[in-house]
Design a protein around this motif. Sequence first.
Motif, PDB file in Angstrom:
ATOM      1  N   THR A 166       4.244  -8.650  14.372  1.00  0.00           N
ATOM      2  CA  THR A 166       5.293  -7.847  14.975  1.00  0.00           C
ATOM      3  C   THR A 166       5.474  -6.738  14.088  1.00  0.00           C
ATOM      4  O   THR A 166       5.347  -7.175  12.805  1.00  0.00           O
ATOM      5  N   GLY A 167       5.957  -5.634  14.337  1.00  0.00           N
ATOM      6  CA  GLY A 167       6.022  -4.465  13.672  1.00  0.00           C
ATOM      7  C   GLY A 167       6.996  -3.533  14.020  1.00  0.00           C
ATOM      8  O   GLY A 167       7.377  -3.346  15.268  1.00  0.00           O
ATOM      9  N   ARG A 168       7.607  -2.787  13.113  1.00  0.00           N
ATOM     10  CA  ARG A 168       8.611  -1.858  13.494  1.00  0.00           C
ATOM     11  C   ARG A 168       8.702  -0.698  12.406  1.00  0.00           C
ATOM     12  O   ARG A 168       8.272  -0.967  11.131  1.00  0.00           O
ATOM     13  N   VAL A 169       8.697   0.549  12.984  1.00  0.00           N
ATOM     14  CA  VAL A 169       8.912   1.480  11.789  1.00  0.00           C
ATOM     15  C   VAL A 169      10.283   1.778  11.621  1.00  0.00           C
ATOM     16  O   VAL A 169      11.144   2.035  12.841  1.00  0.00           O
ATOM     17  N   MET A 170      11.105   1.665  10.438  1.00  0.00           N
ATOM     18  CA  MET A 170      12.624   1.646  10.362  1.00  0.00           C
ATOM     19  C   MET A 170      12.873   2.863   9.351  1.00  0.00           C
ATOM     20  O   MET A 170      12.006   2.948   8.375  1.00  0.00           O
ATOM     21  N   LYS A 190      15.572  12.987  18.381  1.00  0.00           N
ATOM     22  CA  LYS A 190      14.458  12.901  17.279  1.00  0.00           C
ATOM     23  C   LYS A 190      15.137  13.333  16.049  1.00  0.00           C
ATOM     24  O   LYS A 190      14.706  14.399  15.623  1.00  0.00           O
ATOM     25  N   ASP A 191      15.772  12.738  15.310  1.00  0.00           N
ATOM     26  CA  ASP A 191      16.393  12.897  14.077  1.00  0.00           C
ATOM     27  C   ASP A 191      15.566  12.805  12.691  1.00  0.00           C
ATOM     28  O   ASP A 191      15.840  13.273  11.790  1.00  0.00           O
ATOM     29  N   VAL A 192      14.688  11.905  12.773  1.00  0.00           N
ATOM     30  CA  VAL A 192      13.647  11.629  11.802  1.00  0.00           C
ATOM     31  C   VAL A 192      12.676  12.643  11.816  1.00  0.00           C
ATOM     32  O   VAL A 192      11.798  12.730  12.763  1.00  0.00           O
ATOM     33  N   VAL A 193      12.573  13.277  10.665  1.00  0.00           N
ATOM     34  CA  VAL A 193      11.623  14.409  10.764  1.00  0.00           C
ATOM     35  C   VAL A 193      11.044  14.429   9.281  1.00  0.00           C
ATOM     36  O   VAL A 193      11.629  14.726   8.293  1.00  0.00           O
ATOM     37  N   VAL A 194       9.751  14.253   9.172  1.00  0.00           N
ATOM     38  CA  VAL A 194       9.062  14.183   7.940  1.00  0.00           C
ATOM     39  C   VAL A 194       7.704  15.150   8.239  1.00  0.00           C
ATOM     40  O   VAL A 194       6.731  14.393   8.838  1.00  0.00           O
ATOM     41  N   GLY A 195       7.803  16.303   7.831  1.00  0.00           N
ATOM     42  CA  GLY A 195       6.361  17.207   8.191  1.00  0.00           C
ATOM     43  C   GLY A 195       6.621  17.310   9.912  1.00  0.00           C
ATOM     44  O   GLY A 195       7.310  17.384  10.450  1.00  0.00           O
ATOM     45  N   ASP A 196       5.449  16.724  10.410  1.00  0.00           N
ATOM     46  CA  ASP A 196       5.152  16.736  11.744  1.00  0.00           C
ATOM     47  C   ASP A 196       5.261  15.480  12.211  1.00  0.00           C
ATOM     48  O   ASP A 196       5.113  15.041  13.361  1.00  0.00           O
ATOM     49  N   ARG A 245       0.785  -1.192  -0.169  1.00  0.00           N
ATOM     50  CA  ARG A 245      -0.157  -0.075  -0.163  1.00  0.00           C
ATOM     51  C   ARG A 245       0.965   1.154   0.005  1.00  0.00           C
ATOM     52  O   ARG A 245       1.813   1.223   0.614  1.00  0.00           O
ATOM     53  N   ILE A 246       0.483   2.150  -0.650  1.00  0.00           N
ATOM     54  CA  ILE A 246       1.166   3.298  -0.434  1.00  0.00           C
ATOM     55  C   ILE A 246       0.412   4.419   0.360  1.00  0.00           C
ATOM     56  O   ILE A 246      -0.968   4.499   0.378  1.00  0.00           O
ATOM     57  N   MET A 247       0.971   4.833   1.444  1.00  0.00           N
ATOM     58  CA  MET A 247       0.331   5.525   2.596  1.00  0.00           C
ATOM     59  C   MET A 247       0.133   6.990   2.494  1.00  0.00           C
ATOM     60  O   MET A 247       0.924   7.435   1.874  1.00  0.00           O
ATOM     61  N   ASP A 248      -0.834   7.676   2.949  1.00  0.00           N
ATOM     62  CA  ASP A 248      -0.737   9.301   2.992  1.00  0.00           C
ATOM     63  C   ASP A 248       0.319  10.020   3.948  1.00  0.00           C
ATOM     64  O   ASP A 248       0.673  10.962   3.335  1.00  0.00           O
ATOM     65  N   SER A 249       0.769   9.262   4.864  1.00  0.00           N
ATOM     66  CA  SER A 249       1.625  10.018   5.415  1.00  0.00           C
ATOM     67  C   SER A 249       2.478   8.993   6.473  1.00  0.00           C
ATOM     68  O   SER A 249       1.921   7.809   6.745  1.00  0.00           O
ATOM     69  N   PRO A 250       3.598   9.363   7.043  1.00  0.00           N
ATOM     70  CA  PRO A 250       3.937   8.480   8.169  1.00  0.00           C
ATOM     71  C   PRO A 250       3.213   7.928   9.333  1.00  0.00           C
ATOM     72  O   PRO A 250       3.472   6.960   9.691  1.00  0.00           O
ATOM     73  N   HIS A 251       2.381   9.079   9.677  1.00  0.00           N
ATOM     74  CA  HIS A 251       1.452   8.807  10.788  1.00  0.00           C
ATOM     75  C   HIS A 251       0.519   7.500  10.306  1.00  0.00           C
ATOM     76  O   HIS A 251       0.141   6.709  11.080  1.00  0.00           O
ATOM     77  N   ALA A 252      -0.013   7.609   9.155  1.00  0.00           N
ATOM     78  CA  ALA A 252      -0.881   6.532   8.606  1.00  0.00           C
ATOM     79  C   ALA A 252       0.004   5.222   8.408  1.00  0.00           C
ATOM     80  O   ALA A 252      -0.598   4.131   8.727  1.00  0.00           O
TER      81      ALA A 252
END
Length: 161
Positions: free
Chosen positions: A99-103, A122-128, A78-85
């Motif tokens: 099991t799951g992780r965001v990497m 908090k080095d990873v910044v994509v918008g908010d 799937r293509i997601m609308d945002s990192p939050h999604a």
Amino acid sequence: MCVFFIDDYQAVRKGEIGSSSFIRMRAEQMGCTVYEYNLESQFRNGGSEKYTEWIDHTLHIRQTATTEWWQEDAFEFRIMDSPHALEQAIRDKVAEGYTGRVMAGFCWPWTKEADADGELHKDVVVGDYIRPWNADENTKGMRRGIPKSQYWAYDEAVSIR
């Protein structure tokens, strides 16, 4: 005897040394016999060779016969609308028992020390969407329970709950 698992189409860092041809050349220079085998599938994509071929073709890594993606039962793309999604979709799968992780890859500057509270910067910044990256193996001053980089992918302390 040495065994190498290599995907010549992937690198973690720019300028990495370790291609199949480099290892073969150096081994032969040392008088070693080299045996090469191709693995038929990859665990990280649920064993879907069609997915790997489609990604390679779509990103112009190599030409393949798989030019369009068709959903497979054992694999979800799937293509997601945002990192939050994306994170919420992973949380939903974890709630189902997976099991799951965001990497993140090497796409951001990496602060290699903890902040004054012992937390990772908090080095990873994509918008908010703002998250820490993994801890360097030499990071000092971290609070207990933050795994070092070599354990980040599978340590339970990092898993999404």
